[in-house]
Structure formats: C-alpha cells, structure tokens
Design a protein around this motif. Sequence first.
Motif, short mmCIF file in Angstrom:
data_model
loop_
_atom_site.label_atom_id
_atom_site.label_comp_id
_atom_site.label_asym_id
_atom_site.label_seq_id
_atom_site.Cartn_x
_atom_site.Cartn_y
_atom_site.Cartn_z
N GLU A 178 46.86 48.64 36.82
CA GLU A 178 46.93 47.35 36.14
C GLU A 178 45.67 47.16 35.30
O GLU A 178 44.56 47.21 35.83
N ALA A 179 45.84 46.95 34.00
CA ALA A 179 44.70 46.81 33.10
C ALA A 179 43.99 45.47 33.29
O ALA A 179 42.78 45.38 33.09
N GLU A 180 44.72 44.44 33.69
CA GLU A 180 44.12 43.11 33.80
C GLU A 180 44.30 42.57 35.22
O GLU A 180 44.00 43.25 36.17
N ALA A 181 44.79 41.35 35.34
CA ALA A 181 44.94 40.74 36.65
C ALA A 181 46.33 41.01 37.22
O ALA A 181 47.31 41.09 36.49
N VAL A 182 46.40 41.12 38.53
CA VAL A 182 47.68 41.27 39.22
C VAL A 182 48.52 40.02 38.96
O VAL A 182 48.02 38.89 38.96
#
Length: 570
Positions: A259-263
């Motif tokens: 995941e590149a950002e937030a879950v």
Amino acid sequence: MATPSLVLVSGEHLDQLRAGLARYEQDYEVLTATSCAEALDVAERVRASGGQVALFVSDSRLPDSAVLTAFHAWRTVVPTARRMIAAHVDWFLEDAPRLRGGMATGKYDAYLLMPQGPRDEEFHHAVSELLSDWGSTVAAPEVESVRIVTPQVDGLTLQIRDFLDRMGLPHRVHAPDGDVARLAREGLPADAPYPWVVPMTGVPLAPRSVRDVALAVYGRASAEDLEQVVDLAVVGAGPAGLAAAVYAASEGLSTVVLEAEAVGGQAGTSSMIRNYLGFPRGVSGMRLAQRARNQALRFGTRFLTGWQVDQVRVGKGDEPHVLCTDQGEVRARAVLVASGVAYRKLRVEPLEALVGAGVNYGAAMTAAREMTDQDVFVVGGGNSAGQAAVHLARFARSVTVLVRRDGLASTMSSYLVNEIDYNPRISVRPHTRVVDGGGEARLQHLVLEDVRDGTLETVAAGGLFLLLGAEPHCEWLPPEVGRDERGFVLTGREVPRERWVDGLPPPELATTVPGVFAAGDVRAGSMKRVAAATGEGASVVPLVHAWLAGPVTGGPGASASERLDTPDRP
C-alpha cells in the motif's frame, strides 16, 4: 486541557441513568440536567469555559421538550457531540417506533435501553463506540504515538496528519520552540525543512512526502522478506485488498499487501459509513480498515505500507510475477490488483495551487477540524460527498454541496439524502460547478457557474472538498493487462472475445494475464461500494487457489495445492 464532559438528561430517572454511567466518571466530567433547557444551559457553560461535550445521553421523554427537538437544540450549541437515547424500561418499547426513525436522518446516534443493573456490557459497548468515534475525530489525543514539529500547518503537514489519522496513530503538532522540537533538532541537519516528524522509534526525520513517514513508522522489508516467493501479492489496502488478505491468509496462503499510502483507500477517508452490514450504529472508514488490517495480521498477512508499485513484470510459465518498487522487488505466484481509484482533478489552476491550503481532494477528516466557523463547499453527488458534508457540518459554519444535476436523489443513498435534508448547516446547490477561485496564501473565495445559463457568482469560502468521481490507479500495470477506454481493468466477460482462451472468457475476477486478478473500484463494471468491493476481494481467493493448484498436480502453486480440498469455507 479540560476534561471532556458527558451530559445526562432525564426528568424522572436521572439517578438510575447516572448510576448506569458511573464508570465514566474517572475519565469524563459527568454533568446532569432534568430538562432540555437545563441541559442547554449546561452545554453553554461547558463551551464558554473552553471545555467540550463529548456525548449527550437523554431519556426518551423530557418534561419540557420532545427529545428529538432537544437534540436539535443541543446540536446548535455543540455540533461535534454524539447523541444517544437511553430509554427507561417502562418506555423503551412504546417509544421505539416513534424515535428510531430519527437515527436514519442523523438526529441522534443510538437508541438503547437504560441500564437496569451493573455490567450491562452491550450498553457500554455502544457508549464506548460513540466516545471512541468522538475522540478520533474531535478531541486532541491524550497519548502521542507520533509527534510533528512545524511553525505552521501547511499542505504536507495536513497530508501527514491525515495519514496518521487513517492509520489510527494518535499524534500532535508541536511548536518549534518547545521541548519536543529541541530534542528533534539534535537528530536532524541544521537546515532540515519543516515539518519534522518524530515516530515511535524516536529517530526524527524531515519528510518530503507521506511515504517517507509511512516507511519511518512501519519500517522496511528485510532481504529475507524479499527473497521469498509468496502465494498472493495484493496491491492496494482498500476494502477489496483487505478482504482478500483476510481470506487468503486465513486459508494458509502466504500473503503480502503493498500500500503506497494509508490502509483503507478512499473508504478509509469516510467519516461514517452507516449502511455497512453488521454495524447498526455505523463505522468510520478508518476504523473499518484498521479492524480488517488487524484481522489480516492475525492470520499472518505481511503489510508493506508506503510501498508504491511502479511496474509488474509478468512471469512466464512457472516463473512468479515480479512487483517492482523503489524498496525492492516482491515476487508472487498470484497478484491481485486492488489499487482502487483517485478523485478526478478539478483542473482549475488557481485552485490546484491551493491544494492543502483550504482545497482538498477527498473527505480529509483531518482538514475538517481546520474548518471551524468557515463556509465550506463540497463538490460531488455520491455517498462519499454526502458523508463528507455531514462530517464537515460538525465543524463548519455552513456546508454547501455543489452538483451539476437537479439534486442528490439519483446518485446518493437515501439515508444520506435524508440526513442532509435534516441538517440545518447543510444546503444543496444544484446546476452548479466551480470555475475559479483563489485567496492570499489559502482559499478565500470561489467563483460558481450556473450550468443552465452561465451566470457567475463569487462567494466567500474557507474550504473546498472535491469528490468528483473515479480515475483508476492503473498506470503501473503492463500492457498485457487489458483495460477499457477509461483505464479500468477488464475481467471475466468484460474482456474482448479476441482475448478469450479456447473460446472461453477468463473467470469473473481474472484479467487477461493468467495469475493476475482484479477486484474493487479499479475493476471495470464494479459497483463502487464498500460492501461490493469487500465481496469481490473475498471472491478472488477461490480463483487464486485454482490458479495455484494448476491444471495438474505440481502446477505454479504446488506449495498450496494440498490445501485445496476444502470446498466450502465460512
């Protein structure tokens, strides 16, 4: 910092109500009132003293007002407080039909039976949920997992705070002249730009992106992690990716989620999802995502947070697929594309320059707290826009939803339409689009156009939240993976006939590349709903099993083939 308050209101059963909530007196100031008017006075005094009301708990009948009218009055004073009815046993069944409909329009948050004795844990579970929701969206944290040092809240700081909020990490912003800043400065170069971030490791950093923070908080994979070939690599930790991770890992498949950002994806920014099965009082997107993440971790899923997949090399024959990132390569026998979608850009240059300074793409729960006493505009007619408007109305002076259509009924769930209609702080402006805007250093005004006749109007604006529809995250996929004209991934019968094998389409969630699957919003023809994405993520797992088993024993997934004799699983 003042202790937050609970306000208990009952004309005839106040002693019983207070006894039922006695366990909260250690952490909250429990205040009482015997009428709507008295509770209003109590709330006014709390606000005037700089305090906060976290929760109103009212009997189902009050001596001077209908309870729903009372909630409306209290909300005008403390719009951020949660509201609950705790009906006395003598009135509970009789009053329920008349009052429960108010929950559907957001007039209050829960209808419960007043505790009849000690250890009424079902009652206290509901109270704890409401207080937890209030604490995560309104209150300053009592415990800090991450500390941020900056002289001003700029766009990057807001992005970092939003990431930490969505990951469930309590944090606080500190001034550059305090003790936290002095300690952080010792571990940073003299010219390190703000913001500075001090994670739980205690090692400060001056991040240039949210990904820098994610890697500092959650760490990097070891060489051993990158050497193994996993059964399933999931790209994207939205509802579809999380569901696939839970079901795959629970069935023994080695599973990695990148995941590149937030879950949580876009769903993780939703302040309150009220129509998700099994959550009668609703659940925030952040809490739903964190619970799913914890569930997947329990079964052994490995999460690589802050890892952006830049390329996929398709495996040939029995070779695994290779996911290329700037942190290393992940090799997997099967890949699930669950990278979701991004909100479309407004493409009004003066406003694009103010992103993070009053202009926001998405719901941005963190930015909502910055909108106190501002006039705010939400662009979009879907459920995400409705949820954002309701949440923003807890802080902003006014919220205006802008849509090009005649209204919201054709694009938004009716429960949200009803809640918006009821909320006096929210208005809907149809046949309208944003064509210009600006301000000194941050957003101050917008120019709105009536799409019917081209009439322009300039309005004051402290915040603009853009929820404009979906563009898929697919630029990293290889050309072998078929996509439609808008860039969404083709699966099953959506795949053109010329790409079918032996006259048969791929399975419903399989792409044009064997061993590569797609689920959730990124898939062409998907429903674009949280529940639908979750179902697709779970439905992928049997297809992964079949692919790993191969047409004969010892196929690409020989390591998993012995686990396939389980036709039905809960």
